[in-house]
Design an enzyme around this catalytic site. Structure first.
Site, PDB file in Angstrom:
ATOM      1  N   ARG A 284      -7.581  -5.492  10.402  1.00  0.00           N
ATOM      2  CA  ARG A 284      -6.243  -5.663  10.984  1.00  0.00           C
ATOM      3  C   ARG A 284      -6.214  -5.126  12.398  1.00  0.00           C
ATOM      4  O   ARG A 284      -6.662  -4.028  12.678  1.00  0.00           O
ATOM      5  CB  ARG A 284      -5.212  -4.929  10.128  1.00  0.00           C
ATOM      6  CG  ARG A 284      -5.150  -5.550   8.734  1.00  0.00           C
ATOM      7  CD  ARG A 284      -4.029  -4.996   7.896  1.00  0.00           C
ATOM      8  NE  ARG A 284      -4.127  -5.577   6.561  1.00  0.00           N
ATOM      9  CZ  ARG A 284      -3.329  -5.237   5.555  1.00  0.00           C
ATOM     10  NH1 ARG A 284      -2.380  -4.333   5.729  1.00  0.00           N
ATOM     11  NH2 ARG A 284      -3.477  -5.809   4.372  1.00  0.00           N
ATOM     12  N   ARG A 299      -4.472   4.905   9.928  1.00  0.00           N
ATOM     13  CA  ARG A 299      -4.235   3.543  10.405  1.00  0.00           C
ATOM     14  C   ARG A 299      -5.491   3.087  11.123  1.00  0.00           C
ATOM     15  O   ARG A 299      -5.766   3.534  12.227  1.00  0.00           O
ATOM     16  CB  ARG A 299      -3.029   3.520  11.356  1.00  0.00           C
ATOM     17  CG  ARG A 299      -2.628   2.125  11.813  1.00  0.00           C
ATOM     18  CD  ARG A 299      -1.408   2.185  12.724  1.00  0.00           C
ATOM     19  NE  ARG A 299      -0.238   2.731  12.037  1.00  0.00           N
ATOM     20  CZ  ARG A 299       0.608   2.008  11.301  1.00  0.00           C
ATOM     21  NH1 ARG A 299       0.436   0.707  11.191  1.00  0.00           N
ATOM     22  NH2 ARG A 299       1.627   2.572  10.701  1.00  0.00           N
ATOM     23  N   GLU A 371       1.238   5.010   2.337  1.00  0.00           N
ATOM     24  CA  GLU A 371       1.248   3.775   1.554  1.00  0.00           C
ATOM     25  C   GLU A 371      -0.183   3.393   1.177  1.00  0.00           C
ATOM     26  O   GLU A 371      -1.025   3.188   2.045  1.00  0.00           O
ATOM     27  CB  GLU A 371       1.886   2.652   2.374  1.00  0.00           C
ATOM     28  CG  GLU A 371       1.895   1.337   1.631  1.00  0.00           C
ATOM     29  CD  GLU A 371       2.313   0.176   2.526  1.00  0.00           C
ATOM     30  OE1 GLU A 371       2.964   0.417   3.551  1.00  0.00           O
ATOM     31  OE2 GLU A 371       1.979  -0.964   2.170  1.00  0.00           O
ATOM     32  N   SER A 374       0.749  -2.032  -2.271  1.00  0.00           N
ATOM     33  CA  SER A 374       1.935  -2.821  -2.070  1.00  0.00           C
ATOM     34  C   SER A 374       1.851  -3.949  -3.090  1.00  0.00           C
ATOM     35  O   SER A 374       0.889  -4.692  -3.080  1.00  0.00           O
ATOM     36  CB  SER A 374       1.909  -3.357  -0.642  1.00  0.00           C
ATOM     37  OG  SER A 374       3.095  -4.000  -0.364  1.00  0.00           O
ATOM     38  N   ARG A 413      -6.451   5.424   3.091  1.00  0.00           N
ATOM     39  CA  ARG A 413      -5.387   6.415   2.894  1.00  0.00           C
ATOM     40  C   ARG A 413      -5.542   7.146   1.564  1.00  0.00           C
ATOM     41  O   ARG A 413      -5.171   8.319   1.452  1.00  0.00           O
ATOM     42  CB  ARG A 413      -4.026   5.738   2.972  1.00  0.00           C
ATOM     43  CG  ARG A 413      -3.732   5.236   4.382  1.00  0.00           C
ATOM     44  CD  ARG A 413      -2.489   4.409   4.418  1.00  0.00           C
ATOM     45  NE  ARG A 413      -2.284   3.852   5.758  1.00  0.00           N
ATOM     46  CZ  ARG A 413      -1.451   2.848   6.010  1.00  0.00           C
ATOM     47  NH1 ARG A 413      -0.751   2.309   5.020  1.00  0.00           N
ATOM     48  NH2 ARG A 413      -1.316   2.399   7.234  1.00  0.00           N
TER      49      ARG A 413
END
Length: 449
Positions: A284, A299, A371, A374, A413
């Site tokens: 990403r 991130r 997070e 999801s 994470r």
RNA sequence: GGAGAGGUGCCGGAGCGGUUGAACGGUCCUGUCUUGAAAACAGGUGACUCGCAAGAGUCCGUGGGUUCGAAUCCCACCCUCUCCGCCA
């Protein structure tokens, strides 16, 4: 095709509200409706002209068969008439093609409406469904249940953020990752690398052996048709790395290749549900997030993720979402990581989701919820884009399936939270029970120095 | 990367430029027969768009082109297979 023209015509108000709730432009609905009306008019005209031309052409053939001379006046008359029709048809067809493209373009920009009970709003509207585990404080008594260690007895100590731990243990090398690829491309080393492998393998083992998933090992590049199918294009196009020379994208998530497995297919009776699990690295660009979460591995541009992808019958997709979310939670519980489950609000859930739960794990070193999963239901939205249908019974009508997916789990994470949760006072890391068979040790470290 | 062959319906497999949306076979479905099943026989069996319907239209790897008319001819691209080369 995304929201579905039929539904757009039947309940434009609901679609408009769905767009507003997600912060998108409701005027697109009316524009699409208008473009569709125009399209239908043009198609009617084009169909009529085609029918006329087909009939004329056919009669040319029949005349010749019946004995008329191919170059005679009778045939010539028919021929010129057909040419005439063809000319008009050409004009109409050009308009029709343009109208079709316009409708499709507008439809692609109308979001999937959220389910009725999803809270309307932004981040502040997210609802915490429940929490699990102890939210460890940063400051830790030396005889705390997790970090008991003789050398630190009698004092308190501060939990450190994962990047400090990782550097001290020499298990994650961000600087060299930046050198060889760029910032945000971590290098995992030694026990760090083994931990990645252990987590991936354990996740896949649980899903395949206990949860009944079929494992998929997909390509990690995708073409534009696949990216369009799941909604990465046009919604998240600038978040993907592009291989321009070959017109490919690096996968932002395994969701894309795995969901596209059944693109343009009609699934025969008895094949649903289909439950896939896949590990892939995920790429990403994080465009627009520059300067955010720059430290550590919170991130990053490349991370590893095990993804669950479900194809379900419409009537059970809601229950399937709960089940799938439970599978992700189960992993966190067995890792002993504190987490909370959030029902995401309309503006937080994304363009193509109808309902989404986020799993956030507590990282005591940085004192933040991270997070790591999801889980979403897309209902028939992706299925329509991808033309994934199924039959209830043999010879029955083909209906759109419902697609869902959820992380189970994302690594970077999870690793950060794991290091921070399981750190001991001496800087070493206790290995959670479930990972010990995979790592062959119950402890990482302590650091040599 | 080079040379050749080919891409048609759920599958196999036909298809002179003009009732071919597509022969034929299989699959599957429905009937007849049978105590039941099998066999046999008869009929049916793709998707999509527009339309209340009747019906019309589109789709034979994809996109262009030629033609009154294209699954059938031409061009480009994609994919599959075989051989050669290269290589983890």
């Amino acid at each position: 095709m995304s929201v579905g023209l039929q539904r757009l015509r039947d309940e434009p108000d609901a679609i408009r509200k769905g767009a507003i709730d997600k912060g998108e432009d409701p005027a697109l609905v009316d524009a699409a409706l208008a473009a569709d009306t125009r399209r239908r008019e043009l198609q009617g005209e084009a169909d009529g002209l085609r029918a006329e031309r087909n009939a004329t052409s056919k009669s040319i053939g029949e005349s010749i068969k019946a004995g008329a001379r191919p170059d005679g006046p009778e045939v010539a008359a028919l021929r010129s008439r057909s040419t005439e029709i063809g000319k008009r048809l050409g004009d109409i067809e050009r308009e029709l093609t343009a109208a079709e493209a316009q409708v499709e373009d507008l439809l692609l920009r109308i979001p999937n409406p959220a389910e009725p009970d999803v809270p309307v709003g932004g981040e502040e509207a997210n609802v915490t469904v429940h929490t699990w585990g102890e939210q460890l404080p940063r400051s830790q008594p030396a005889e705390g249940e997790v970090g008991a260690d003789a050398s630190a007895r009698g004092a308190t100590w501060e939990r450190r953020p994962h990047w400090e731990l990782a550097e001290a243990l020499d298990i994650i090398d961000l600087r060299r990752g930046a050198k060889i690829a760029g910032s945000g491309f971590p290098v995992y080393k030694g026990a760090g690398a083994a931990l990645q492998r252990a987590l991936i393998t354990w996740f896949l083992d649980v899903h395949t052996r206990e949860n009944g998933f079929t494992e998929i090992w997909p390509p990690i590049v995708i073409n534009s048709a696949s990216a369009r199918g799941t909604g990465q294009i046009p919604d998240k196009e600038d978040q993907m790395y592009v291989v321009t020379r070959d017109d490919l994208y690096l996968v932002p998530t395994a969701e894309v290749p795995v969901t596209n497995l059944h693109r343009d297919e009609i699934l025969e009776p008895g094949t649903l549900p289909i439950h896939y699990v896949a590990y892939t690295p995920c790429f990403r660009r994080e465009a627009g997030a520059a300067g955010k979460d720059t430290r550590g591995i919170l991130r990053v541009h490349q991370f590893d993720k095990v993804e669950m992808v479900l194809f379900e019958r419409p009537e059970v997709s809601g229950a399937a979402l709960d089940w799938m979310t439970g599978r992700a939670e189960d992993l966190l519980q067995r890792l002993g990581l504190a987490y909370r489950v959030l029902l995401m609000s309309t503006r937080e859930m994304g363009f193509v989701q109808s309902r989404k739960y986020d799993l956030e794990v507590w990282a005591p070193g940085v004192e933040r919820w991270l997070e790591v999963s999801s889980c979403s239901n897309f209902r028939d939205y992706q299925a329509r884009r991808m033309a994934i249908r199924y039959r209830v019974e043999k010879g029955g009508k083909a209906e759109l399936v419902h697609t869902l997916n959820g992380s189970g789990l994302a690594l970077a994470r999870t690793v950060a939270a794991l290091l921070e949760t399981y750190q001991l006072a001496d800087g070493s890391i206790l290995v959670p029970e479930v990972l010990r068979p995979y790592l062959g040790t119950d402890r990482i470290g302590p650091p040599a120095g």
